[in-house]
Design a protein around this motif. Structure first.
Motif, mmCIF file in Angstrom:
data_model
loop_
_atom_site.group_PDB
_atom_site.id
_atom_site.type_symbol
_atom_site.label_atom_id
_atom_site.label_comp_id
_atom_site.label_asym_id
_atom_site.label_seq_id
_atom_site.Cartn_x
_atom_site.Cartn_y
_atom_site.Cartn_z
ATOM 1 N N HIS A 175 0.776 -1.163 0.070
ATOM 2 C CA HIS A 175 -0.524 -0.036 -0.235
ATOM 3 C C HIS A 175 0.586 1.446 0.137
ATOM 4 O O HIS A 175 0.156 2.514 -0.231
ATOM 5 C CB HIS A 175 -1.677 -0.426 1.545
ATOM 6 C CG HIS A 175 -0.110 0.287 2.727
ATOM 7 N ND1 HIS A 175 0.208 -1.474 2.956
ATOM 8 C CD2 HIS A 175 0.053 0.303 3.195
ATOM 9 C CE1 HIS A 175 0.670 -0.831 3.785
ATOM 10 N NE2 HIS A 175 0.940 0.214 4.226
ATOM 11 N N VAL B 264 -5.348 1.602 -6.955
ATOM 12 C CA VAL B 264 -5.333 -0.146 -6.718
ATOM 13 C C VAL B 264 -4.689 -0.727 -5.841
ATOM 14 O O VAL B 264 -6.073 -1.736 -5.512
ATOM 15 C CB VAL B 264 -4.386 -0.420 -8.309
ATOM 16 C CG1 VAL B 264 -3.989 -2.329 -8.082
ATOM 17 C CG2 VAL B 264 -5.171 0.039 -9.388
ATOM 18 N N VAL B 265 -3.823 -0.351 -5.175
ATOM 19 C CA VAL B 265 -4.233 -1.117 -4.494
ATOM 20 C C VAL B 265 -4.705 -0.819 -2.842
ATOM 21 O O VAL B 265 -5.050 -1.724 -1.851
ATOM 22 C CB VAL B 265 -2.697 -0.782 -3.673
ATOM 23 C CG1 VAL B 265 -2.205 -1.281 -2.100
ATOM 24 C CG2 VAL B 265 -1.394 -0.663 -4.140
ATOM 25 N N GLY C 270 -9.274 -1.181 -4.671
ATOM 26 C CA GLY C 270 -9.158 -2.263 -5.524
ATOM 27 C C GLY C 270 -9.661 -2.193 -6.424
ATOM 28 O O GLY C 270 -10.352 -3.038 -7.352
ATOM 29 N N THR D 114 -8.611 -1.768 -10.273
ATOM 30 C CA THR D 114 -7.408 -1.671 -11.851
ATOM 31 C C THR D 114 -7.215 -1.009 -12.175
ATOM 32 O O THR D 114 -8.131 0.020 -12.339
ATOM 33 C CB THR D 114 -8.175 -3.143 -12.087
ATOM 34 O OG1 THR D 114 -8.970 -2.531 -13.273
ATOM 35 C CG2 THR D 114 -8.516 -4.186 -11.836
ATOM 36 N N ALA E 212 -2.439 -2.914 -13.823
ATOM 37 C CA ALA E 212 -2.316 -3.152 -12.246
ATOM 38 C C ALA E 212 -3.091 -3.702 -11.791
ATOM 39 O O ALA E 212 -4.228 -3.730 -12.264
ATOM 40 C CB ALA E 212 -1.704 -1.829 -11.376
ATOM 41 N N ARG E 213 -3.317 -5.174 -10.871
ATOM 42 C CA ARG E 213 -4.737 -5.668 -10.342
ATOM 43 C C ARG E 213 -4.404 -5.653 -8.892
ATOM 44 O O ARG E 213 -2.855 -6.311 -8.530
ATOM 45 C CB ARG E 213 -4.196 -6.636 -10.967
ATOM 46 C CG ARG E 213 -5.127 -6.751 -12.414
ATOM 47 C CD ARG E 213 -6.549 -6.453 -12.717
ATOM 48 N NE ARG E 213 -6.507 -6.892 -13.736
ATOM 49 C CZ ARG E 213 -6.710 -5.760 -15.017
ATOM 50 N NH1 ARG E 213 -5.580 -5.501 -14.556
ATOM 51 N NH2 ARG E 213 -7.084 -5.647 -16.217
ATOM 52 N N PRO E 214 -5.288 -5.406 -7.829
ATOM 53 C CA PRO E 214 -5.299 -5.902 -6.805
ATOM 54 C C PRO E 214 -4.891 -6.951 -6.552
ATOM 55 O O PRO E 214 -5.415 -7.581 -6.973
ATOM 56 C CB PRO E 214 -6.431 -5.387 -6.360
ATOM 57 C CG PRO E 214 -6.871 -5.479 -7.199
ATOM 58 C CD PRO E 214 -6.754 -4.829 -7.886
ATOM 59 N N ALA F 9 -0.547 -4.793 -4.402
ATOM 60 C CA ALA F 9 -1.156 -4.935 -6.226
ATOM 61 C C ALA F 9 0.060 -5.912 -7.157
ATOM 62 O O ALA F 9 1.131 -5.673 -6.768
ATOM 63 C CB ALA F 9 -0.983 -3.461 -6.430
#
Lengths: 137, 1357
Positions: B833, B880-881, B884, B886, B908-910, B921
């Motif tokens: 985070h 993202v972090v 949540g 994307t 980026a994806r969580p 992420a």
């Protein structure tokens, strides 16, 4: 016998004035208002005019058409035509169409008389008299 | 019984109520009509447009008034009904909104009728019944069915309910008395003194409520039900009250009373103003007085204190008065000024403001029984006395008198009066019943002193005087008779010797004294009687015996007589009170009566001697008496003094005691408060504890963890139900030692662990396995009391088998994933985070030339040279972090060390939160640098090609721009060279229609088809891709994929889709042709082959092309228009000049004819006409010239200047022209110097050249008159030169070029006539000859015009 001059002009004043001047100068003047009248006149009368003074812009049959008609008529083709114009055509054009003289309006009375005299000599006995003299003698 | 149903109906509304009711009753149902008599067993309903009232058992309909206030039809009906039939009325309030009906029920109840309210729980709209119930005016609260049953029972039991006055006579007095006595016992109020009608009515009502038919039954009932007595009492005290009742009375107070009271207080230190309202009920009267008084005082209210006492016997009412909260109904009639000023709106209604409430003091008080208030300035006792019987009134009125100050005022109700109390009060306003106190010396017997007047406290029942048997009365009558006849005159006096009773004829012995009225025996005694009388009385009092004195001499009206006195002490009924009976007997009388002693008079010597003797006796007895009086007086004085002192002392003492008591009370109150607080606190604590305990129990029950609590001796104190399963602890084990329990898991060390925890007071935790290999977590914690005191342990055993397995599972999964990540050929980074790199795959390190040790744990923006520190990227990643979301396709351009400028696409994806809940992420990084470069190159190439295409198109378009139709044909062909396979162009025509003007097809064979598409316009305007739509909106349209050719047919407006099919149609677009801000047409482009579809780049290009073509078309159109205009002008010029010349020719001929031929003197005109005619001719010539010039110009501009070239001699020509000017020059006094001797031959147009010379000469003559003019002809190898020089004003250099333009003249020459065409024509002619004309400065002044003509003439002929 006075030589006869056919004046073809739709402008009555002009025709009248020329008629007066030439009458005074010892000519027999006949008027026609347009080409049609002129042709009719010439085809009817046994005495053809000695020459024609032809205005170009006229109603019914204008100068060019008349010239063309005259050329087609054996009887008439030999009559000398003096073209009078206020328009654009010049002497060359007029001659190419069959005219033998050319008068650009306006013209001097002397020029008129000289031109006419050159083609149709007037009765020598008759002197030029002003037609519109204010003293009638 | 008849029933009137009153319903809230909108005026004009037709109610269906009668029909609805008809199903429920057999009685006839009709609408109430005005004047209709109410029939029994009949149901009436109210009409919609009027309110129903009842009078004399007859309906009176009142047209509904639309104006003031709220509409209360039910109240109106009830009130009229109550007034009309009194006790026989019954009111029922059913479901309904607002509060209508409440006041009506109150009225019915007051009149003794019965009141019902629907149980609000059963009502659709509970407001109306609830209101009635809250106001306490409903006797019964029932559901509608029960109400009906009640009413039916009433009708059955009381077919003819009697009117109160008749009932009064019908009832037995004993029954009434019994009820009253019961009431007195139960409530302490003696209603025997209250007006019977009221009593009667209320009792009757209560009987109806209890469905009792006879009074005897009720008297029995009330005896058995103490509550009923209270209810009856409360009902008896229902007073009709309200704010500003009889408002005129208040006005009268304002004019008569208040000014007096205030005047009396215009002193220093004024006493407080005190007002008393006995029988104040719920306080409206009190507050009304307060309002009007405050209003009257205005700003003077601070001048003195004010107190307004309200008293009533009914506690409930007083309570209400104190609260001072009144319903909206109660204050409805109240003037808004009072409401605004003195009321505060609260949840429950309107409350009188605190300032006013503070002025008013309410107490429970019985005006008839309790000691009155004193020093009152105004008593308002309205409508109280009417309830009292005269006896009670007689008692109360003096009390009121007593209570008043001087001056003091009494206000009574309208119907009340003080008849018979003229001694106490004086009327000051008869209408409003305002009285003022008269000063009197008489003391008034007050309640609480003397005979008890009202009974304040419940007393044992005693016989009422009404109830004395009749036999006793007759005995008494006889006694009385005998006494008056035969008993001696006597008086009964009290201890103070005030006469209480006179018996017999005492006038002989007593007479009223002069001075202040007194009933004192001593003061009333006639002359001579006093000494003996006082001695006898004294003796009797002291001795308590009977004392007799005989032969007392006295004088009555001047007559002396001898009297016998006898004083007998009598004990009055009440203990302690001693009365004396004083008997008077005449000597003579006595003789007649047979007395015991003879008259002594004859025995006393001579008359004189006896007189002296008698006087002496009298004197000595007087002396004796005086002495005793003096002594008595002195003793009394002493006694009084000491008593006084004692009193003072005890007063002091009492005061201090009182103070002490006050203090003690205060203390007690405060400690009571404290106790209350403490109690509250304790209760709260207790509750909290209960809650806690409950919580704990619930917690234990719901926690699925086996927990066992042990005390210090390792005995089980508490355990959770789960412990039962796992550790086999059962409730019976409570208190047993834990070591005795056989656990399911064999843990030999457990005891030692517990001991360890107990010793160290530290928790212990370990994972253990049972026999089957299942994992548990054993936790032993010290049990600490809230103060931190150690008190045993808590053992919990959690099944963590699944957990353990999951951990293993998870670590395997992680290894698996990590391996995959490491082998993926895309750079991947995992951040937390804070955007700190948690890990990254090998590819990442390789790509970005980073070391794992330095990277992991570092923040993303700190990596390498800070290439990742891109604010937007970091923000997006944080999202993202933390949230949540994307991230896809985030592009950054950076220079990376060792890599150069790179473009990266970051996604980026969580990741699901893992250890310690930190959200993570995963970033994927794609290097798109090469792709981007390629793309950019492609775009560049494409753009360049498009530009080249456009350039070539424009290049083609421009030369054609004079004929736009041809141009558009070309455009169409150019368009399909790049954009599509065929193209048609439509133009908007002058009349607004659209016409196809050009078509082109890549295949020449098909082009003809494209040209001849039979198209109909307007094509559908609403069709989005239609040509008409594009022209209308100016928006380009693209349709990359044509599925159906008939669609395109519609778009293009052709009826022959088969033609389109032969032309081929796969992809279509249409762009507007725009010129000068408007759409002048559209170009439709079609691709015939599926190879490539149109895309947006094509569309852009086409739009661009359309733009340019539109402009070209528009320009071509403009050019055409301009050409046409020029042509029309020239035409006009030609015709105009021709038309002008003809009359001019005639005119000239005529003028010359008048002039006659020159040189002919006989025809000459008169001399005076010659110059005029000359001028006329000259003007004719001038006109001719002007026309000639105009014609010339038009000829020149029309490009029709033709030259008749011939070989001419310029010198000769000049000479000739100059010759023509001789005359004119002479008249202008100009010398013409010509030098043109040598012939200068050239091929020129003679007439035109003449024209030039003429023009230059006439200019010179015009602008430079009186100066010489030189004309020269010169020659060089190739040029012929004509020079005309004048000596006029000249032309400034700036104008040298300008003067050759059309319609221009040299400045400063405006004064000269002319159109300014001459030099223009001259230049045109010269130029037509291939020469030039210019102006130069002459030597000195003047101008010099030079004409140069090529001698060879024009090469091109």
């Amino acid at each position: 016998m006075k030589p006869r001059i056919l004046v073809v002009d739709d402008d009555i004043d002009m025709a009248w004035t020329i008629g007066e001047i030439l009458t005074d100068a010892g000519y027999d003047v006949v008027n026609a208002g347009d080409g049609v009248q002129a042709l009719r006149e010439m085809r009817v009368t046994p005495d053809l005019p000695a020459m024609i003074l032809l205005d170009m812009m006229m109603p019914n049959m204008d100068g060019w058409q008349l010239l063309a008609e005259l050329r087609k008529d054996e009887r008439l083709v030999s009559i000398p035509v003096v073209v009078m114009t206020a328009g654009r055509i010049d002497e060359q054009v007029a001659r190419s169409l069959g005219g033998v003289g050319f008068l650009r309006k306006p013209f001097e009375i002397s020029t008129l008389l000289e031109t006419v005299a050159a083609l149709a000599p007037a009765d020598a006995s008759k002197d030029f008299r002003p037609a519109l003299s204010i003293r009638n003698q | 019984m008849a029933i009137i149903v009153c319903q809230h109906v909108a005026p004009g509304h037709t109610s269906t109520l009668p029909e609805a009711l008809a199903t429920a009753t057999e009685w006839p149902i009709t609408q109430a009509r005005d004047g209709e008599r109410i029939e029994p067993d009949h149901v009436y309903v109210n009409p919609a447009d009027a309110d129903v009232t009842v009078r004399n058992a007859t309906f009176e309909l009142v047209k509904r008034s639309s104006q003031s206030g709220r509409h209360m039809p039910i109240d109106m009906l009830f009130q009229s009904l109550a007034a009309d039939v009194k006790t026989r009325a019954a009111g029922v309030v059913l479901s309904g909104a607002a509060s209508d009906g409440t006041e009506g029920l109150r009225a019915i109840k007051l009149e003794g009728g019965l009141t019902f309210a629907q149980d609000p729980r059963s009502a659709q709209y509970d407001s109306m019944p609830r209101h009635a119930i809250d106001a306490g005016v409903a006797d019964f609260v029932l559901i509608p069915g029960q109400i009906a049953a009640e009413l039916a029972s009433l009708a059955r039991n009381y077919p003819q309910r009697v009117m109160p006055d008749r009932a009064l006579t019908a009832w037995k007095a004993e029954d009434v008395a019994r009820v009253v006595s019961t009431l007195r016992k139960a409530t302490g109020v003696d209603f025997s003194l209250y007006k019977e009608t009221t009593l009667q009515r209320r009792i009757q009502r209560r009987m109806a409520v209890h469905r009792l038919k006879k009074l005897s039954e009720y008297s029995k009932y009330i005896g058995e039900h103490p509550d009923e007595a209270k209810t009856l009492r409360d009902e008896l005290f229902i007073h009709v009250t309200g704010f500003f009742r009889d408002e005129e009375s208040f006005d009268a107070l304002g004019t008569l009373v208040f000014p007096e009271l205030i005047k009396a207080r215009s002193t220093d230190n004024p006493p407080p103003l005190r007002i008393w309202v006995p029988g104040c009920a719920s306080g409206e009267e009190v507050y009304s007085l307060a309002f009007s008084l405050l209003d009257f005082m205005g700003d003077k209210r601070a001048d003195f204190a004010m107190q307004i006492f309200g008293s009533d016997i009914a506690e409930r009412e007083i309570e209400r008065a104190r609260k001072a909260i009144y319903s909206e109904d109660a204050i409805r009639g109240l003037d808004a000024k009072w409401v605004n000023r003195f009321f505060v709106r609260t949840e429950r209604g309107y409350q009188v403001s605190k300032a006013v409430r503070d002025l008013c003091i309410f107490v429970v008080h019985d005006v008839a029984a309790d000691p009155p208030f004193s020093k009152i300035d105004l008593i308002s006792c309205r409508n109280v006395l009417i309830y009292f019987k005269p006896e009670l009134q007689k008692r109360v009125i003096p009390i009121l008198h007593y209570a008043l100050n001087i001056p003091g005022f009494l206000l009574l109700g309208r119907t009340e009066s003080l008849t018979g109390f003229g001694t106490l009060f004086k009327v000051i306003d008869r209408t409003n019943k305002i009285y003022t106190k008269k000063e009197t010396g008489n003391r008034v017997a007050l309640p609480g002193s003397g005979k008890p007047m009202g009974i304040h406290k419940p007393e044992p029942p005693g016989p009422l005087h009404r109830a004395v048997p009749k036999a006793a009365d007759s005995n008494r009558e006889i006694d009385h008779m005998l006494l008056t006849r035969y008993a001696p005159a006597s008086v009964l006096v009290n201890d103070d010797l005030d006469i209480l009773q006179f018996r017999g004829r005492t006038g002989t012995y007593l007479e009223p004294p002069t001075g202040q009225a007194s009933m004192n025996l001593m003061k009333m005694a006639r002359e001579g009687l006093l000494p003996d009388l006082s001695k006898a009385v004294d003796k009797a009092k002291r001795g308590g015996r009977r004392v007799r004195k005989e032969g007392v001499r006295m004088r009555t009206d001047g007559h002396a007589r001898a009297v016998n006195l006898e004083v007998i002490p009598v004990h009055a009924s009440t203990a302690g009170d001693r009365h004396l009976l004083v008997l008077f007997e005449d000597e003579a009388h006595r003789g007649v009566g047979g007395g015991t002693r003879p008259v002594t008079k004859p025995k006393r010597g001579t008359r004189r001697g006896s007189a002296i003797e008698q006087l002496r006796d009298e004197l000595s007895s007087t002396k004796e008496y005086l002495q005793s009086v003096v002594e008595q007086q002195a003793a009394m004085n002493d006694e009084l003094t000491s008593t006084n002192e004692e009193l003072l002392a005890s007063n002091e003492e009492l005061q201090s005691t009182n103070e002490e008591l006050e203090t003690a009370k205060e203390e007690l109150q405060s400690s009571n408060e404290e106790l209350n607080t403490v109690n509250d606190e304790l209760q709260t604590r207790n509750q909290e504890l209960t809650h806690l305990n409950d919580d704990l129990l619930n917690l234990f029950a719901s926690v699925e963890i086996p927990i066992v609590m042990l005390d210090r001796e390792q005995k089980i104190r508490r355990f959770t139900p789960k412990a039962n399963e796992v550790m086999r602890v059962i409730p019976a084990d409570l208190g047993r030692a834990f070591a005795d329990i056989k656990l399911r898991i064999d843990l030999p060390e457990l005891e030692s662990w517990i001991a360890e925890v107990m010793a160290r007071i530290e928790p212990k935790e370990m994972d253990i396995r049972d026999g089957q290999g299942k994992w548990f977590r054993l936790r032993i914690r010290p049990y600490l009391r809230s103060a931190g005191v150690f008190d045993g342990v808590v053992i919990s055993l959690v099944d963590i088998d699944n957990f353990k397995r999951a951990i293993n599972e998870a670590s395997r999964a992680r290894d698996y994933v990590t391996t995959i990540l490491q082998t993926v050929p895309v750079p991947l980074v995992i951040v937390d985070h804070e955007l700190r790199v948690r890990s990254a795959n090998r590819r990442f390190y390789e790509t970005f030339r980073l070391e794992a040790q330095k990277t992991e744990g570092a923040k993303l923006p700190e990596l390498g040279g800070g290439e990742w520190a891109e604010q937007d990227l970091l923000r997006s990643l944080s999202d993202v972090v933390q949230r949540g979301s994307t991230l896809d396709g985030f592009e950054i351009d950076r220079t990376f060390p060792g890599m150069g400028q790179r473009s990266l696409l970051i996604g980026a994806r969580p990741l699901p939160a893992s250890d310690a809940g930190t959200p993570l992420a995963v970033l994927t990084i794609q290097d798109i640098t090469d792709r981007k470069l390629l793309e950019a190159e492609r775009v560049r190439l494409r753009t360049r090609a498009a530009q080249e295409f456009l350039d070539s198109a424009v290049a083609v378009l421009l030369p054609e721009s004079m004929d736009y139709r041809l141009m558009l044909e070309k455009l169409a062909h150019i368009a399909i060279s790049r954009l599509g396979d065929w193209c048609i162009i439509d133009l908007v025509q002058a009349d607004g229609s659209i016409r196809q003007v050009a078509a082109a097809h890549a295949d020449p064979d098909k082009e003809q088809i494209a040209r001849e598409l039979s198209r109909k316009f307007p094509a559908q305007q609403d069709l989005e891709h239609g040509v008409a739509y594009v022209i209308e909106t100016g928006e380009p349209k693209i349709h990359p994929e044509i599925v159906d050719v008939s669609w395109l047919a519609e778009v293009l407006g052709t009826e022959h889709p088969e033609f389109l099919r032969s032309l081929g149609a796969r992809s279509y677009m249409c762009v507007p042709l725009r010129g000068r801000g408007r759409t002048i047409g559209a170009m439709s482009l079609v691709r015939a082959l599926p190879a490539r579809r149109f895309d947006n780049a094509d569309l852009e290009l086409a739009v661009e092309l359309g733009q340019r073509a539109g402009m070209a078309v528009e320009n071509a159109r403009l050019y055409d228009a301009a050409q046409e205009a020029v042509r029309a002008r020239d035409e006009f010029m030609a015709i105009a000049s021709h038309e002008l010349r003809t009359p001019l020719a005639t005119l000239k001929l005529l003028l010359q004819a008048i002039q006659g031929p020159r040189g002919q003197p006989e025809a000459a005109l008169p001399k005076e006409l010659e110059p005029k005619l000359d001028r006329a001719l000259k003007q004719t010539d001038r006109l001719t010239k002007l026309i000639e010039n105009l014609l010339e110009v038009s000829r020149i501009t029309a490009g029709r200047l033709t030259l008749n070239l011939s070989d001419i001699d310029l010198a000769e020509l000049v000479r000739e022209v100059v010759g023509r000017f001789r005359e004119e020059a002479a008249s202008a006094r100009c010398d013409l110097e010509v030098s043109a001797a040598e012939p200068v031959i050239g091929r020129w147009d003679r007439l035109r050249i003449e024209q030039i010379v003429t023009n230059l000469l006439s200019n010179a003559l015009r602008y430079a008159p009186g100066k010489p003019i030189e004309i020269r002809v010169e020659t060089t190898d190739k040029l012929a030169k004509l020079i005309v020089r004048d000596h006029g004003p000249g032309i400034s250099r700036e104008q040298w070029d300008r003067i050759f333009h059309r319609f221009e003249r040299a400045e400063g020459t405006k004064a000269f006539a002319g159109l300014g065409l001459g030099l223009y024509i001259a230049r045109q002619i010269v130029q037509a000859h291939g020469g030039r004309i210019m102006v130069e400065a002459g030597d000195g002044a003047g101008s010099k015009f030079v004409v140069e003509l090529p001698r060879e003439g024009l090469s091109r002929g």
